[in-house]
Scaffold this motif. Structure first.
Motif, mmCIF file in Angstrom:
data_model
loop_
_atom_site.group_PDB
_atom_site.id
_atom_site.type_symbol
_atom_site.label_atom_id
_atom_site.label_comp_id
_atom_site.label_asym_id
_atom_site.label_seq_id
_atom_site.Cartn_x
_atom_site.Cartn_y
_atom_site.Cartn_z
ATOM 1 N N PRO A 118 -37.371 108.899 59.325
ATOM 2 C CA PRO A 118 -38.874 107.743 59.145
ATOM 3 C C PRO A 118 -39.068 107.069 57.838
ATOM 4 O O PRO A 118 -38.228 106.654 56.736
ATOM 5 C CB PRO A 118 -39.906 109.016 58.826
ATOM 6 C CG PRO A 118 -38.818 109.940 58.112
ATOM 7 C CD PRO A 118 -37.654 109.822 58.268
ATOM 8 N N VAL A 220 -47.285 111.492 56.607
ATOM 9 C CA VAL A 220 -46.929 110.109 55.712
ATOM 10 C C VAL A 220 -46.009 111.005 54.931
ATOM 11 O O VAL A 220 -45.567 109.503 54.413
ATOM 12 C CB VAL A 220 -47.909 109.475 56.302
ATOM 13 C CG1 VAL A 220 -47.503 108.122 55.283
ATOM 14 C CG2 VAL A 220 -48.447 109.361 57.793
ATOM 15 N N ASP A 223 -43.030 111.726 55.260
ATOM 16 C CA ASP A 223 -41.150 110.959 55.270
ATOM 17 C C ASP A 223 -41.554 110.096 54.854
ATOM 18 O O ASP A 223 -40.334 109.844 54.370
ATOM 19 C CB ASP A 223 -42.551 110.114 56.608
ATOM 20 C CG ASP A 223 -43.905 110.380 58.091
ATOM 21 O OD1 ASP A 223 -42.535 112.115 58.072
ATOM 22 O OD2 ASP A 223 -43.901 110.065 58.291
ATOM 23 N N ASP A 224 -42.457 109.314 53.437
ATOM 24 C CA ASP A 224 -42.313 108.155 52.569
ATOM 25 C C ASP A 224 -41.313 109.480 51.769
ATOM 26 O O ASP A 224 -40.588 108.158 51.314
ATOM 27 C CB ASP A 224 -43.637 108.093 52.037
ATOM 28 C CG ASP A 224 -44.209 106.717 52.961
ATOM 29 O OD1 ASP A 224 -43.980 106.380 53.783
ATOM 30 O OD2 ASP A 224 -45.361 106.353 52.570
ATOM 31 N N ARG A 259 -44.294 118.148 61.208
ATOM 32 C CA ARG A 259 -43.210 117.380 61.464
ATOM 33 C C ARG A 259 -41.667 118.056 61.945
ATOM 34 O O ARG A 259 -40.430 117.871 60.958
ATOM 35 C CB ARG A 259 -42.694 116.983 59.827
ATOM 36 C CG ARG A 259 -43.958 115.419 59.653
ATOM 37 C CD ARG A 259 -43.815 114.642 60.138
ATOM 38 N NE ARG A 259 -44.496 113.455 60.052
ATOM 39 C CZ ARG A 259 -46.042 112.482 60.582
ATOM 40 N NH1 ARG A 259 -46.318 114.006 61.826
ATOM 41 N NH2 ARG A 259 -46.368 111.955 59.858
ATOM 42 N N TYR A 262 -37.807 116.860 61.855
ATOM 43 C CA TYR A 262 -37.175 116.288 60.557
ATOM 44 C C TYR A 262 -36.768 117.649 59.898
ATOM 45 O O TYR A 262 -35.862 117.342 59.495
ATOM 46 C CB TYR A 262 -37.943 115.850 59.896
ATOM 47 C CG TYR A 262 -38.452 114.197 60.654
ATOM 48 C CD1 TYR A 262 -37.498 113.455 60.787
ATOM 49 C CD2 TYR A 262 -39.897 113.904 60.924
ATOM 50 C CE1 TYR A 262 -38.034 112.075 61.030
ATOM 51 C CE2 TYR A 262 -40.006 112.199 61.226
ATOM 52 C CZ TYR A 262 -38.811 111.635 61.590
ATOM 53 O OH TYR A 262 -39.978 110.260 62.274
#
Length: 400
Positions: A118, A220, A223-224, A259, A262
């Motif tokens: 991402p 998120v 993701d980061d 998620r 991933y």
């Protein structure tokens, strides 16, 4: 995903509120004894300030024992720990030999691939270094502790494990108690250990009163972390696992659904779903899960981890996920793992699970189908309801 906070009855809210207050003062040994993060959760506010690693043990060269390549890059075919069953696609793809299944191996033709890493949500990633790092996520400064191999080689590609700590714990406590520096040196992966934001009594968003918006904010953050790790390290995005303990395991059970695209695997140590915890929401990607609990005494205040683990396993099995089940007898305490090899970290079997279940495995398959490796204790086995509970004394005792 449903927003249960709107529809939940008053009695459930009251139960959770009372549980939160009690756990804040009465559950200090939720998994292992360790220092707390303080009111804000993170014990560091510096940006990329290095810390001394908890272990400086040099690498032993011992990686995954199932078909791991030696220093010449040759796979040892004799070290297989199991065999794959037939392909779930009806024979369209020949399943690989189990000795060739580990992170870093070449996937078979046509195997599933994860989506691209991402993109970072907040502009440009800062460079990540071993030790504490701070970067923006969803408008807030978030902290993550990086543990990388102390002798990282230029041509290495690192699997990634993201480790979520327990209620009374901290990122540093996880690194110390799980001997993470030794693990990454021996098994060659990158560990990312986040600190909680500090706005939740339960540290991570997993309870029925946590909003969907707060859950998505933590997703998120995941993701980061992955996005910024990929810009600073040569990571292997076909081998990304979430590992959680207690409160961190309850969140990992949510992340595994939120998620899954991933994630190659999840490791849930005294966690799960159901009851006062949000239900299993279903996963886009079918992935193996290691689910562990501490027997009938694995209870912390109002949370019975026998029930939450069983609920998670039932849902995983129904959806076609492979489950490696582990049941010890030490209650809500540190899992009494032993690797059986004095040269390896005691948690070797857990790391081996992560590293021998890459993303590209066929749905419902495992190289451990015919038996778990010797690094995993005998109270772990493949399949829901298959494990034999541990017997014997518990190091350090149980309870919370």
């Amino acid at each position: 995903m449903m927003n249960d906070s709107v529809r939940m009855g008053t009695s459930k809210v009251s139960a959770l509120a009372g549980l939160a207050l009690t756990m804040m003062v009465g559950c200090p040994a939720e998994s292992v004894e360790a220092g707390t993060d303080g009111a804000g959760g993170s014990s560091s506010s510096s940006t990329t300030a290095a810390v001394e690693p908890t272990s400086t043990s040099p690498t032993t060269g011992a990686g995954p024992t199932t078909g791991a390549p030696d220093s010449s890059g040759v796979v040892d075919e004799s070290s297989s720990s199991g065999s794959l069953e037939g392909s779930s696609s009806g024979g369209a793809i020949d399943p690989p030999d189990p000795s060739e299944i580990f992170c870093g191996a070449t996937p078979p033709d046509g195997a599933a691939e994860p989506p691209p890493i991402p993109e970072y949500s907040s502009g440009m990633c800062p460079p990540l270094v071993p030790g504490w790092n701070t970067f923006a996520s969803s408008g807030d400064a978030r902290d993550v502790l990086i543990v990388a191999p102390s002798d990282l080689q230029p041509d290495e590609q690192l699997p990634v494990a993201i480790l979520w700590h327990w209620l009374g714990g901290s990122a540093e406590g996880f690194v110390e108690e799980a001997d993470v520096q030794t693990a990454v040196d021996q098994f060659r992966f990158l560990a990312m250990v986040p600190a909680e934001k500090g706005d939740l009594l339960f540290r991570w968003p997993f309870s029925s009163i946590d909003t969907d918006e707060r859950m998505e904010e933590e997703f998120v953050f995941f993701d980061d972390m992955l996005a910024c790790a990929a810009q600073s390290y040569p990571i292997d995005n076909t081998c990304v696992s979430s590992v959680g303990v207690s409160a961190g395991a309850l969140f990992t059970s949510q992340l595994g659904a939120g998620r899954s695209e991933y994630l190659s695997s999840i490791v849930v140590l005294s966690g799960g779903t159901g009851g006062l915890v949000k239900p299993w929401a279903g996963a886009e990607h079918i992935m193996p899960a290691l689910v562990l609990w501490g027997g009938p005494e694995d209870i912390c205040i109002a949370l019975d981890f026998v029930d939450t683990s069983a609920d998670l396993q039932t849902n995983l099995e129904a959806d076609g996920h492979v489950v490696v089940e582990c049941e010890h007898n030490c209650g809500h305490a540190a899992p009494p793992f032993e690797s059986g090899d004095p040269d390896l970290t005691p948690f070797a079997g857990m790391w081996q699970f992560f590293l021998e279940h890459p993303y590209w495995l066929e749905d419902g398959q495992t190289p451990w189908a015919e038996g778990t490796p010797s690094t995993l204790p005998e109270w772990c086995s493949v399949g829901v309801g298959s494990s034999t509970p541990r017997v014997g004394e518990c190091p350090g005792g149980g309870g919370c």
